[in-house]
Structure formats: structure tokens, C-alpha cells
Design an enzyme around this catalytic site. Structure first.
Site, PDB file in Angstrom:
ATOM      1  CB  VAL A  10      -0.934   0.017   1.228  1.00  0.00           C
ATOM      2  CG1 VAL A  10      -1.849   1.231   1.175  1.00  0.00           C
ATOM      3  CG2 VAL A  10      -1.746  -1.265   1.282  1.00  0.00           C
TER       4      VAL A  10
ATOM      5  CB  THR B 248      -8.438   6.822  -2.892  1.00  0.00           C
ATOM      6  OG1 THR B 248      -9.586   6.549  -2.073  1.00  0.00           O
ATOM      7  CG2 THR B 248      -8.801   7.892  -3.910  1.00  0.00           C
TER       8      THR B 248
ATOM      9  CE  LYS C 138     -13.392   4.524   0.006  1.00  0.00           C
ATOM     10  NZ  LYS C 138     -12.900   4.974  -1.320  1.00  0.00           N
TER      11      LYS C 138
ATOM     12  CG  HIS D 198       0.609  -1.244  -8.920  1.00  0.00           C
ATOM     13  ND1 HIS D 198      -0.197  -2.307  -8.579  1.00  0.00           N
ATOM     14  CD2 HIS D 198       0.104  -0.167  -8.255  1.00  0.00           C
ATOM     15  CE1 HIS D 198      -1.144  -1.904  -7.760  1.00  0.00           C
ATOM     16  NE2 HIS D 198      -0.984  -0.605  -7.542  1.00  0.00           N
TER      17      HIS D 198
ATOM     18  CG  HIS E 108     -13.164  20.105 -32.924  1.00  0.00           C
ATOM     19  ND1 HIS E 108     -14.361  20.739 -32.695  1.00  0.00           N
ATOM     20  CD2 HIS E 108     -12.767  19.625 -31.712  1.00  0.00           C
ATOM     21  CE1 HIS E 108     -14.683  20.628 -31.416  1.00  0.00           C
ATOM     22  NE2 HIS E 108     -13.719  19.954 -30.798  1.00  0.00           N
ATOM     23  CD  GLU E 109      -9.412  16.936 -31.263  1.00  0.00           C
ATOM     24  OE1 GLU E 109      -8.644  17.359 -30.367  1.00  0.00           O
ATOM     25  OE2 GLU E 109     -10.556  16.528 -31.024  1.00  0.00           O
TER      26      GLU E 109
ATOM     27  CG  HIS F  17      -9.697  21.594 -28.670  1.00  0.00           C
ATOM     28  ND1 HIS F  17     -10.451  22.383 -27.834  1.00  0.00           N
ATOM     29  CD2 HIS F  17     -10.558  20.694 -29.207  1.00  0.00           C
ATOM     30  CE1 HIS F  17     -11.712  21.981 -27.859  1.00  0.00           C
ATOM     31  NE2 HIS F  17     -11.805  20.957 -28.696  1.00  0.00           N
TER      32      HIS F  17
ATOM     33  CG  ASP G  12     -15.084  20.548 -26.729  1.00  0.00           C
ATOM     34  OD1 ASP G  12     -14.530  19.730 -25.969  1.00  0.00           O
ATOM     35  OD2 ASP G  12     -14.837  20.648 -27.944  1.00  0.00           O
TER      36      ASP G  12
END
Length: 802
Positions: free
Chosen positions: A309, A351, A353, A489, A573-574, A577, A648
Site C-alpha cells: 500500500v 484511492t 480504502k 505495481h 477542431h483538434e 484546441h 466541450d
């Protein structure tokens, strides 16, 4: 027997004289009286002895029968089931009994307590074990009963299979072949359903089978037989007699067999039931054990340890302290402190628990009882409180122990929301839980842990000190926490030899802002799957980058067909951005932009947000402008807009409402804050008036319009840059940061991109995992350790003295 015969002969019961072989030698003369007297005395003595022996045997048998205790009362008799048998050797005088081991017995595992809640298996009768759902095949008596039952039913089946059933004929055959030829002796009407033909002696058919025929009704049969005999000229005593008999052919047994099997199956299901599967030995099971808890007692069965953990060191310290309370209570009691009753773990999903609770079970060295909050509520009324009582009774038996209730919001919701059936049962269960946690029957040496991601809906009485003394919030890990989680991990993965685990963990932590522990574990697993998909010998850095894109953007759809016009629209469009974010100071740095469809979207852009917790109004406004860049680019280059900007617009609207309603960033609405409803929550009324709602809507519209105009001005100025990026996107489909630098030049603002830059000024590169001095030996009992050390020191001191 011989002496009885002799006695009978001597009394005159035998007239034929004494057999010569029985007369002793020398006594065959004329005077046989002394010999006979001797034989008579011998026979008398032997007869009396046999009578006494027979009487003694009868009395002994009667005593044995009377000394046998009644069934169920064996323990109240000295030679009963629990008493000492006569055949057992007595203990010698002065012999000491060996002390019985007092250590903890082995737990039964995760099936609900195992050996702590059931008797010995060999002491239980096979029928009792079968009622509890245990199939007692190891019991000899059960095997004998099973064998005899199988033989009985097998014999019945064989009897019906091979039983001679005769030969069926028709009424016409009976008349022409038998009745008209005079070979019928009598007719037997069996069960009023068919007629069996009995032949006269010597007229039986060659095959030896009897014949029979069906009849519709007895009246019709008698009428037809009477008419037929008149036609054949059979009169008076020559007429065939008719006999009515009732037979049981055993077919009712076969007809009852399905019913018996169904009833047996229902009884077995009711006794065991869904709640009893896997919980043999815990009562009768099913409907008769719904009040029993379904909790599992775990001890030395969890492989997860605290070293597995990471990313929540503060929460780990709190949990370690709870275990230390149970192992070393004197450390705290000497200072007058009381052991806390429990702690509740809250935080977003993923998270850690439940993982933290598993690690506690793996290292606590005390019984760990786990149960889910939803297991208290069933369809039966009163089951919830009964299970709560049984759960805490189990905890008291295993004290000191840790009790973990996962997803406690299922049973701990706020009271007073109506008095419907289900709500009333939930409130009764909650009331019982409150009483067990801190009431007159307070548990001792039982620490209660609970986990939930909805603390806002819990009842306040459940969260007060005395029940849950501590509320431990476990949020998403920061960049140091993510690096620690990646190290955990990455441990079992087969990485490329050129990669260093520490450096790789830090780089991946910087590329995954906002990821939870579950997301990090998913990234590592996806990287391994991608490497296996391509038959790689080891996992390299490219596999991790693809895994991050897979988790963030979704599945890449290279085979999805886009029309050339649609593909061009997506590219511009991209590009809008990317260019808007490139020239806005507070926008997130761009890592990659692609027009390959991913998930639900037709395009994909990956940014690297800053690791921060406070945002200014200017930062939020720049993010809104960057989000609107796609819609603005479509309008500038094509003079039309499409549905591709729906997501968006949703993000921009949420940001605008949050600034005005929650954060108080609007001068007209003022410095006020209202809670926005969660997605999926039913909103019956708003916490503000209609006039305020109208004002908020107007200000949101004005804020979005200002951001839109600002974006239009920016992209109109940088129209050439947008077109360059769009054309290169159409050519390569994927652009990274280096491609953007070649097209647009370096970004005019400083930005952070490496792990070292993100953690600069925080004191260290890794998170602090040191333990306080009082928790250095948190998992050991200090009193036992001190005794062992003293025992080791005593022989050394004796040697020194000698």
C-alpha cells in the site's frame, strides 16, 4: 443338555433303560443302584448350575439395558457419551495430566469463523450434518444407509423392468380365440380397468403368458359379455364367472417418486438456502439462519501487506496506530488515554480504502472480521438488527479483533426520509448498529473500521466521537504518492533491461495527474497486456505510453470509417484546441493530439495539468477558452458548426456555473456559494430564489460569451498556425509536442514537464515513509518481547556470577 437327559432318565422319564455307553465300567452287574445314585447326583448339580447361569445372564442383560442412558441425556450419566468408559484405563495415582494447549485454535477460514463457531465434525451425527448442508460421505453409517437405499430403489426398478406384464389382446381376439373355443376358466376384472383371462387347466398358451384386455367401463363389459355368451349358446353353469379384484402393482411408488424428490429438494434448499452456501456448520442455513451474520473471520489468510500500500502514508500511520492499540494497550493506558472505538475511511473510489483494510488484515496478527454494509438488509423484516447483534457477538468472542464494514453507507444513511417499509428496516438496522457501537452493551477490545465514498449521506449519530472517533480522508495521491504506487505495481512486471524502475515510476507519475491508485494499477496491467499482445519479451516505455492513452482516452478505433469531410472537420477542431492552448498562459501544456477516434470521441488531445489545488479566475477562464477552441475553429474555417463540440460545451457550462454559484467569482451575484447538485441527484428545490436563479443564468451566459469572443479573436489572429497544424494532422494523424514546436516554435510561457520540476521546493523527491518512535514496533507485543529478552539475559548473568 446331557445332564438334563440323565436327570430325566433317573426319574423314570426314559423306559428304555440307560444306554450302555453312559454306564461306568464295573457297574454293568445286576446291582446298578450305586451307579445310578451317582449319576443322579451329578445331573442334579449340573442342572442347578445351568439354571443359575441362565438367571445370571438374564439379570446382566437387564442391567445393561437399564444402564444405557436415554438418547440426548448421555452427558448426565457417568458412563454416558461424555463419561469415562469402563474399558478405559484409570489414571495412575500421582500421575499428572498433560496441560491442554491454550493457544488460539486454527480459524476456519473465510467461511464465517470456521472452527470458532462449530463443533467437532466427528462428534456430529450424519443426519445433523446433512441438515446443515454438509454431505457426510465420510460417515460409515451414512454410506450404509445410502447403499441400502440405492439397492432398494434399484431392486424396485429391476422388478418393474423385468416383471412379466402379460400379453395384451383385443376384445375381438378374446372372443374368437379364447371364449368361443371354451378355454376360459374365469375372468378377473382388475381395478375396474382391465380384464385378466384365466385359462382352464391344460389349456394355457404355449408362451405361458397370461392375456388381458382393456375395458371402458364395468357396466359395458358385463353387458357385452352377457350378450356374447347368449349368442354363443353358453347357458347356466357353463357361463364364464367374473371376479372383481383390486391389486396394487406398485406403480404408485414410481408416481410418488418425483413428488418425494421435489419435496426433498425443497426441504434441502430451505434448510441450506442462498445464505447458507459455503457456510456449513453455522446453524440450519437458509430461512432458519437469516438472522446470522454473514461476516468472515480472517486470520493469516490475506497476502496483502502494508508494503503493498502506497500513496497514503498518513492513513497508514492511523491504521497502524489502531493495531498498536490492540497489541500494546499499556503504552496508552499509562498516559490515561482510551482506546478509540473506530475510524471511518472516506474518499473517492479507487484511492485504496478497502486495500488498506486488507493490508491491516494481513499484518494485524489479530482476528479480522469483514462484512459488507449491504449484507445486513434482506427481504425479511428484522433480519438487519439480528445480524448486527450476531456480528458484534462474534466480534466479542474473537476480541481483541478488528471489525471492518465496507460500504457502510448502505446501512448508515441519514434517518427521517420517510417511513416506507425498506426505509424503516434500514433505520432499525442503523439504530441497532449505533447501540452496539456505543451503548449499554459496549464492546471492549474491538476496533471498528468502515469505508465509504459517500460520507455526506451518513447519519450524524454514526460519525460522532465514541463510535467513529476518527475520520480518515484518503484522497487521490499526489505526484510523490503516484510514484510510490507505480514502484509497487512495477515490482512484479518484467521490464526492459534499459529501464530503471525508480526513474520510470517518476516519469509515469508526472504523466498521470489526477490518477487514483486503481488507475495506476490499471495502467501497469494494460502495459503488460499490450506488450503480450505484440509478443514482446519485456515491457518498454512505449507500452506504458499506450496504456496511459488507453486509460485516459479509451480504446483506439483505427478501423472506424470517417468520410473525408468529417475527417477534415475533426482535424481543424483538434487544431483549434491545440493552438488555443499553445498561446494561452494558464492553459495546460499539450502532450499529444490525434484525429484517430478513441472511445466516444472522434479526436483526442492529451494535456499535462499542473499539480495544484488552488485555481485563479484567470486560470479557469483560459481553460474555458482552450475548450471552446474547437467550436471556434469550425466556425472560422467552415462557416458552420457541428455537433462535435457537445462535450466541450458541457465542460464550459459546468465551469461557468461553478465559478458563479460555488466560488463567488462574479461581482453581480456576489460573494456567495451554493452547492451544485450531483449528477443523478433529484433536485426538488433550489437553495435560492427564482430571481437569483435568473441572475445566475444570465451571468453564466455572459461569461461563456466573453470567453467565446476572446477565443475567436485569438484563433483569427493565429489562423495560419491553425491551418498548418490541421494539415499536418491530416497527413500524420498523430502529433506530439516536438511536432508542435517545429510548427509553432517554442511555447511563449514557462512550463513544467518533468518529475523533478514538479516536486521542486517540496523538500524531497520521494514521500516520507518514516514511522514515529512509538510505532516502530507497531506489530509486536512489547511485554512478550521484554520477557524473552529478560529470559535470555538471566543465563548470561548467571554465567558471569559463576
Amino acid at each position: 443338555m446331557a445332564h438334563r437327559c440323565l436327570l430325566l432318565w433317573s426319574r423314570g422319564g426314559c423306559r428304555r433303560g440307560l444306554p450302555p455307553l453312559l454306564v461306568p465300567r464295573g457297574c454293568l452287574g445286576p446291582d446298578r443302584r450305586p451307579c445310578l445314585r451317582t449319576l443322579y447326583q451329578y445331573a442334579t448339580v449340573q442342572t442347578a448350575s445351568s439354571r443359575r447361569s441362565l438367571l445370571r445372564d438374564v439379570i446382566a442383560a437387564y442391567q445393561r439395558f437399564c444402564s444405557r442412558p436415554p438418547k440426548g441425556f448421555e452427558k448426565y450419566f457417568p458412563n454416558g457419551k461424555n463419561g469415562k468408559k469402563a474399558s478405559e484405563p484409570k489414571e495412575a495415582v500421582g500421575e499428572k495430566k498433560e496441560p491442554q494447549p491454550s493457544g488460539p485454535q486454527p480459524s476456519g477460514g473465510a467461511g464465517g469463523g470456521g472452527g470458532k463457531r462449530r463443533g467437532k465434525k466427528e462428534d456430529s451425527h450424519w443426519w445433523s450434518r446433512f441438515q446443515k448442508g454438509d454431505f457426510p460421505w465420510d460417515d460409515k453409517d451414512f454410506r450404509m444407509y445410502f447403499l441400502w437405499t440405492a439397492l432398494f430403489w434399484g431392486g424396485v426398478m429391476i422388478y418393474f423392468v423385468f416383471k412379466s406384464s402379460g400379453r395384451e389382446i383385443t376384445w375381438k381376439d378374446f372372443v374368437n380365440n379364447y371364449l368361443s373355443k371354451g378355454v376360459v376358466d374365469r375372468l378377473e376384472v382388475v381395478n375396474k380397468r382391465f380384464v385378466r383371462v384365466t385359462f382352464t387347466p391344460g389349456k394355457t398358451p404355449v408362451d405361458g403368458q397370461y392375456v388381458w384386455f382393456n375395458i371402458g367401463s364395468v357396466d359395458t363389459f358385463e353387458r357385452n359379455l352377457e350378450t356374447l355368451q347368449q349368442e354363443l349358446g353358453i347357458e347356466g353353469e357353463n357361463r364364464v364367472p367374473v371376479v372383481y379384484i383390486a391389486e396394487s402393482d406398485g406403480s404408485f411408488l414410481l408416481s410418488m417418486l418425483p413428488t418425494v424428490l421435489i419435496i426433498a429438494f425443497l426441504l434441502y434448499t430451505i434448510r441450506r438456502g442462498p445464505a447458507g452456501i459455503g457456510r456449513t456448520g453455522r446453524g440450519m442455513g437458509g430461512l432458519f439462519s437469516v438472522g446470522e451474520t454473514t461476516a468472515k473471520v480472517l486470520k493469516d489468510e490475506i497476502d496483502v501487506k502494508f508494503k503493498d500500500v502506497a500513496g497514503c502514508e498518513e492513513a497508514k500511520l492511523e491504521i497502524m496506530e489502531f493495531v498498536n492499540f490492540l497489541k500494546n494497550p499499556k503504552q496508552y493506558q499509562d498516559l490515561g488515554a482510551k482506546i478509540p472505538k473506530g475510524a471511518i475511511l472516506t474518499g473517492p473510489p479507487g484511492t485504496g480504502k478497502t486495500l488498506l483494510a486488507k493490508a491491516t488484515a494481513g499484518e494485524a496478527n489479530v482476528p479480522f472480521i469483514t462484512v459488507s454494509g449491504s449484507e445486513f438488509l434482506e427481504m425479511f423484516v428484522g433480519v438487519g438488527p439480528a445480524r448486527v447483534r450476531d456480528l458484534f457477538a462474534l466480534a466479542r468472542k474473537n476480541a481483541p479483533c478488528i471489525l471492518f464494514i465496507d460500504e457502510i453507507d448502505a446501512v448508515g444513511r441519514k434517518r427521517g426520509r420517510g417511513n416506507f417499509g425498506g426505509q424503516s428496516e434500514q433505520e432499525n438496522t442503523l439504530n441497532q448498529l449505533l447501540v452496539e457501537m456505543d451503548g449499554f452493551n459496549t464492546t471492549t477490545n474491538v476496533v471498528i473500521l468502515a469505508g465509504t465514498n459517500r460520507p455526506d449521506i451518513l447519519d450524524p449519530a454514526l460519525l460522532r466521537p465514541g463510535r467513529f472517533d476518527r475520520q480518515i480522508f484518503i484522497g487521490p495521491p499526489d505526484i510523490k504518492g503516484r510514484a510510490s504506487i507505480f514502484k509497487v505495481h512495477l515490482r512484479p512486471l518484467k521490464l526492459d533491461s534499459a529501464l530503471e524502475k525508480d526513474k520510470l515510476a517518476r516519469k509515469l507519475a508526472s504523466l498521470t495527474p489526477g490518477f487514483s491508485g486503481a488507475d495506476v494499477a490499471n495502467v501497469c496491467n494494460e502495459a503488460a497486456l499490450i506488450a503480450a499482445r505484440h509478443l514482446s519479451d519485456a515491457i518498454n516505455e512505449k507500452h506504458f505510453e499506450q496504456a496511459i492513452e488507453r486509460v485516459i482516452g479509451g480504446l483506439e478505433k483505427k478501423t472506424q470509417v470517417l468520410q473525408p469531410e468529417e475527417k477534415k472537420t475533426v482535424a481543424y477542431h483538434e487544431a483549434g484546441h491545440a493552438v488555443a492552448g499553445w498561446y494561452l498562459e494558464h492553459a495546460d501544456p499539450l502532450l499529444k493530439v490525434s484525429i484517430i477516434p478513441r472511445g466516444k470521441g472522434l479526436g483526442y488531445a492529451q494535456y499535462l495539468p499542473k499539480e495544484q489545488y488552488l485555481y485563479t479566475k484567470e486560470q479557469l477562464l483560459d481553460r474555458m477558452c482552450m475548450t471552446l477552441g474547437g467550436r471556434v475553429s469550425e466556425e472560422i474555417f467552415f462557416g458552420r458548426i457541428t455537433t462535435g463540440a457537445q462535450d466541450d460545451l458541457r465542460k464550459v457550462t459546468q465551469s461557468a456555473y461553478a465559478q458563479i454559484v460555488q466560488f463567488g467569482m462574479n461581482e453581480k451575484v456576489g460573494q456567495i456559494s451554493f452547492d451544485l447538485p450531483r449528477q443523478g441527484d433529484m433536485v426538488l428545490e433550489k437553495p435560492y430564489s427564482e430571481a437569483t436563479a435568473r441572475m445566475i443564468d444570465d451571468e453564466v451566459r455572459i461569461l461563456i460569451s466573453d470567453a467565446y469572443r476572446r477565443t475567436v479573436a485569438l484563433l483569427t489572429e493565429k489562423k495560419a498556425d491553425v491551418e498548418k497544424v490541421a494539415l499536418l494532422l491530416l497527413e500524420k494523424e498523430v502529433l506530439d509536442k516536438n511536432d508542435m514546436v517545429q510548427l509553432l516554435g517554442p511555447r511563449p510561457f514557462t512550463e513544467k514537464s518533468t518529475y523533478e520540476e514538479f516536486v521542486e521546493g517540496t523538500g524531497s523527491l520521494d514521500e516520507d515513509t518514516s514511522l514515529p518512535e512509538g510505532l516502530q514496533d507497531w506489530n509486536k507485543e512489547r511485554e512478550k518481547e521484554e520477557k524473552k529478552e529478560k529470559e535470555k539475559e538471566e543465563p548470561l548473568n548467571e554465567k558471569v556470577v559463576s
